[in-house]
Design a protein around this motif. Sequence first.
Motif, PDB file in Angstrom:
ATOM      1  N   VAL A   1     -11.529   2.294  -1.388  1.00 33.92           N
ATOM      2  CA  VAL A   1     -10.096   3.187  -1.473  1.00 33.92           C
ATOM      3  C   VAL A   1     -10.035   3.976  -0.269  1.00 33.92           C
ATOM      4  CG1 VAL A   1     -10.702   4.811  -2.826  1.00 33.92           C
ATOM      5  CG2 VAL A   1      -8.469   3.800  -2.694  1.00 33.92           C
ATOM      6  N   GLY A   2     -11.051   4.568   0.258  1.00 31.08           N
ATOM      7  CA  GLY A   2     -11.000   5.742   1.374  1.00 31.08           C
ATOM      8  C   GLY A   2     -10.699   5.275   2.648  1.00 31.08           C
ATOM      9  N   LEU A   3     -11.686   4.286   3.009  1.00 36.58           N
ATOM     10  CA  LEU A   3     -11.498   3.606   4.348  1.00 36.58           C
ATOM     11  C   LEU A   3      -9.797   2.874   4.448  1.00 36.58           C
ATOM     12  CD1 LEU A   3     -12.259   2.652   7.010  1.00 36.58           C
ATOM     13  CD2 LEU A   3     -13.036   0.415   5.823  1.00 36.58           C
ATOM     14  N   ASN A   4      -9.435   2.366   3.197  1.00 36.75           N
ATOM     15  CA  ASN A   4      -8.092   1.884   3.183  1.00 36.75           C
ATOM     16  C   ASN A   4      -6.929   2.790   3.480  1.00 36.75           C
ATOM     17  OD1 ASN A   4      -7.832  -1.373   2.494  1.00 36.75           O
ATOM     18  ND2 ASN A   4      -9.417  -0.572   1.661  1.00 36.75           N
ATOM     19  N   ALA A   5      -7.353   3.979   2.630  1.00 34.48           N
ATOM     20  CA  ALA A   5      -6.248   5.110   2.808  1.00 34.48           C
ATOM     21  C   ALA A   5      -6.356   5.690   4.384  1.00 34.48           C
ATOM     22  CB  ALA A   5      -6.878   6.204   1.756  1.00 34.48           C
ATOM     23  N   LEU A   6      -7.296   5.750   5.103  1.00 36.64           N
ATOM     24  CA  LEU A   6      -7.751   6.418   6.276  1.00 36.64           C
ATOM     25  C   LEU A   6      -6.688   5.294   7.218  1.00 36.64           C
ATOM     26  CD1 LEU A   6     -11.086   7.724   6.723  1.00 36.64           C
ATOM     27  CD2 LEU A   6      -8.785   9.058   6.206  1.00 36.64           C
ATOM     28  N   ILE A   7      -6.747   3.995   6.968  1.00 37.13           N
ATOM     29  CA  ILE A   7      -5.893   3.139   7.958  1.00 37.13           C
ATOM     30  C   ILE A   7      -4.466   3.121   7.837  1.00 37.13           C
ATOM     31  CG2 ILE A   7      -5.574   0.640   8.365  1.00 37.13           C
ATOM     32  CD1 ILE A   7      -8.513   0.181   7.835  1.00 37.13           C
ATOM     33  N   ILE A   8      -3.986   3.248   6.074  1.00 41.70           N
ATOM     34  CA  ILE A   8      -2.787   3.624   6.154  1.00 41.70           C
ATOM     35  C   ILE A   8      -2.291   4.839   6.672  1.00 41.70           C
ATOM     36  CG2 ILE A   8      -1.349   3.868   4.140  1.00 41.70           C
ATOM     37  CD1 ILE A   8      -2.744   1.928   2.500  1.00 41.70           C
ATOM     38  N   LEU A   9      -3.325   5.931   6.631  1.00 40.46           N
ATOM     39  CA  LEU A   9      -2.773   7.379   7.006  1.00 40.46           C
ATOM     40  C   LEU A   9      -2.420   6.953   8.410  1.00 40.46           C
ATOM     41  CD1 LEU A   9      -2.455  10.181   6.591  1.00 40.46           C
ATOM     42  CD2 LEU A   9      -4.934  10.335   7.372  1.00 40.46           C
ATOM     43  N   SER A  10      -3.302   6.274   9.282  1.00 38.92           N
ATOM     44  CA  SER A  10      -2.845   6.256  10.592  1.00 38.92           C
ATOM     45  C   SER A  10      -1.581   5.597  11.020  1.00 38.92           C
ATOM     46  CB  SER A  10      -4.289   5.737  11.209  1.00 38.92           C
ATOM     47  OG  SER A  10      -4.009   4.202  11.303  1.00 38.92           O
ATOM     48  N   ALA A  11      -1.381   4.584  10.187  1.00 39.35           N
ATOM     49  CA  ALA A  11      -0.160   3.764  10.220  1.00 39.35           C
ATOM     50  C   ALA A  11       1.180   4.961   9.689  1.00 39.35           C
ATOM     51  CB  ALA A  11       0.214   2.678   9.378  1.00 39.35           C
ATOM     52  N   LEU A  12       0.770   5.710   8.700  1.00 38.40           N
ATOM     53  CA  LEU A  12       1.995   6.708   8.488  1.00 38.40           C
ATOM     54  C   LEU A  12       2.045   7.717   9.700  1.00 38.40           C
ATOM     55  CD1 LEU A  12       0.823   7.704   4.790  1.00 38.40           C
ATOM     56  CD2 LEU A  12       2.793   6.387   5.512  1.00 38.40           C
ATOM     57  N   GLN A  13       1.114   8.062  10.314  1.00 38.40           N
ATOM     58  CA  GLN A  13       1.066   9.079  11.309  1.00 38.40           C
ATOM     59  C   GLN A  13       1.888   8.592  12.439  1.00 38.40           C
ATOM     60  OE1 GLN A  13      -2.942  10.817  11.473  1.00 38.40           O
ATOM     61  NE2 GLN A  13      -2.128  12.190   9.690  1.00 38.40           N
ATOM     62  N   SER A  14       1.690   7.232  12.504  1.00 36.75           N
ATOM     63  CA  SER A  14       2.402   6.640  13.898  1.00 36.75           C
ATOM     64  C   SER A  14       4.018   6.590  13.614  1.00 36.75           C
ATOM     65  CB  SER A  14       1.628   5.408  14.208  1.00 36.75           C
ATOM     66  OG  SER A  14       2.074   4.346  13.167  1.00 36.75           O
TER      67      SER A  14
END
Lengths: 293, 360
Positions: free
Chosen positions: A169-182
């Motif tokens: 879940v953590g890795l998935n969250a970080l990938i989603i996070l980078s999408a959110l931040q873009s």
Amino acid sequence: MKTSLLRDRRLLPYALIAPALVILAVFYLYPIGYNAVLSVFSWDLRGPMKFVGFGNFAELFTDPDFGKVIQNTLVYMGMEVSLVMIFGLILALFLNRQGWLSEFLQGVSFAPNVIALVSVSLIFVWLMDDDIGLFNQILSAVGLEPVGWLSDTEVALFSLVLVSVWKSVGLNALIILSALQSIPRYLFEAADLDNASAWTRFRKITIPMISPTLFFLVLVNVIGSFQAFDTINVMTQGGPQSSTNTLIFAVYREGFEYYRVGYAAAIAVVLMVLVGLITVLYFRAFQKRVHYR
Amino acid sequence: MSQIELRNIGKSYGDKEIIPSLDLTIEAGSFSVLVGPSGCGKSTTLRMIAGLEKPTTGTISIGGKTVDNVTPGQRGVAMVFQNYAIYPTMTVEENIEFGLRNNKVPKLERRELVHEIAETVGLTPHLRKNPDALSGGERQRVALARAMVKKPAVFLMDEPLSNLDAKLRQHMRIELIELHERLGATFVYVTHDQVEAMSMGTSIVLMDAGRIQQQSAPTELYAKPQNVFTSRFIGTPPMNVVPIAAFGADVAADAPEGAEWLGVRPERLTFADTSRPVVPGETELTVTIIALENLGAELVYRAVLPDGSRIAIKRFDEIARPLGDALVRVETNDIHWFDANEERIAEPAISGQVREVVSA
Ligand SMILES: Nc1ncnc2c1ncn2[C@@H]1O[C@H](COP(=O)(O)OP(=O)(O)O)[C@@H](O)[C@H]1O
Ligand SMILES: [Mg+2]
């Protein structure tokens, strides 16, 4: 001739990707083809191979347990992918806030990912032990009934999902996070001026803007869920009563424990067809709704 | 129509003070242009009016109502962003409709409003398209339509034309002026381009370093700059501002009390017609022309005064003068006086003397 091959404009590209193609052929296409061949033979790894036609498949589909194996595989996929995506998204939304806590948690989220899954599984075997496990100790401390995490046929598959979700879940969250931040901030500002509620902003801007990432992650997680092996092998061995026996584990068990290589190959073919089918259906259903920039 | 008032507005990012204290009244129904050099705080001011940025101090009211605790969507304002901020995941129609939807406008009415606006701005054939299939000018129209459809009392625009090519920009300037006249809403328009400001605004707010340098109608801004900054910001080339001694002892002697600087617009300097004597209220001086820019309709000469100060002279002559010494005349009426703080000194009484400055 080497020079003429490199000079020929039409052949040059193929020459350049040839090394990659060779690797692809040797390590991917050949095994897939060989597996398909094996699936129509009966073989125990040592003795002679005996052609049985579709005998393996016939046996497979008349085996009353095989339906259960497919069901386990699909249920595992459904639970794993939806939990990873839901909690990944929630975690990402939280990490996307400013502040020391979310910055700290960004680091923590990645941690499970660097531990080998086998080690993770061993730790959870211990945590989920019926008697001495931490989980049940906590449950009884707060006055709840203990749960047969790995011994209850109704629970074991879910417990495996839990471990897998915890790990990824953590890795998935970080990938989603980078999408959110873009997502450009001005889109949210425009939405604010358009009097959009927080929920509307989330539904009409956030989700569509990160849809390519979500689409990709769901696919990766679906395919990953079919390959879940370490947890099953370490924690349940497919039990209790085949309640955690999935296609990939059945392939392993038939092939490398019972030495029924042809039969295992037939299961592998079914697995491959299933993954392919789901992938195609998934693309059909969702690709149009994904917004690519 | 809504009047906008900013009272004692300050804005800091961390300990970086962007706007110390701003008092500004934007008349209801005006086309007010916030203009100034890049980074002077125009966008910040506009965004505070929109509610996208919270002022550190002070209070803002729109239409007589304090909006300090009102969300952007409830302020009755619409904004056109510099990059248009079009929602890329929605069609043109959905983009325009979004605000109405959030304001719970019934579906039928929504349809009607969207189609009406689309017709007005010429987007009807594009309604079902995705924004990335549009040209820059069409996107600009979507941004405009999205603002217009809400029928706001206040339009906020942050450099809305700066991403268009020169020709389209010219065209859109006129359209925006017409739009303002038609809607009668209050327009607050941010630009760094003084030509845009002068040509569009009914009221111009000239800012520098977070402070208002002058707020007035365009003609007044040009005719009576309140300080050296203003005098140099408006006009191309900018006003010649030199020490009062630069135009010779007689001019200096005539300067009002406290004057340190004098300013003359380049287009107010004429080359002496020696067949006509110098008349009262006129001064003649010798300059050295060192360079010439030919802009087609106009000629801009760069010249040096006897004391070494540089000036520009703008003429609409057919034939360019040669470089070198030239006699230049200026009317005392056309001289602006500024004190040591670079503030304008009120109009002096004009003495009717004839003066001649002889270059060294
Ligand atoms: N979010 C921010 N954080 C820190 N500084 C900012 C921020 N936004 C703007 N600034 C600074 O405030 C000043 C004014 O910015 P702005 O209002 O955008 O100027 P402009 O007049 O060009 O529109 C600039 O120096 C800019 O760097
Ligand atoms: Mg700006």
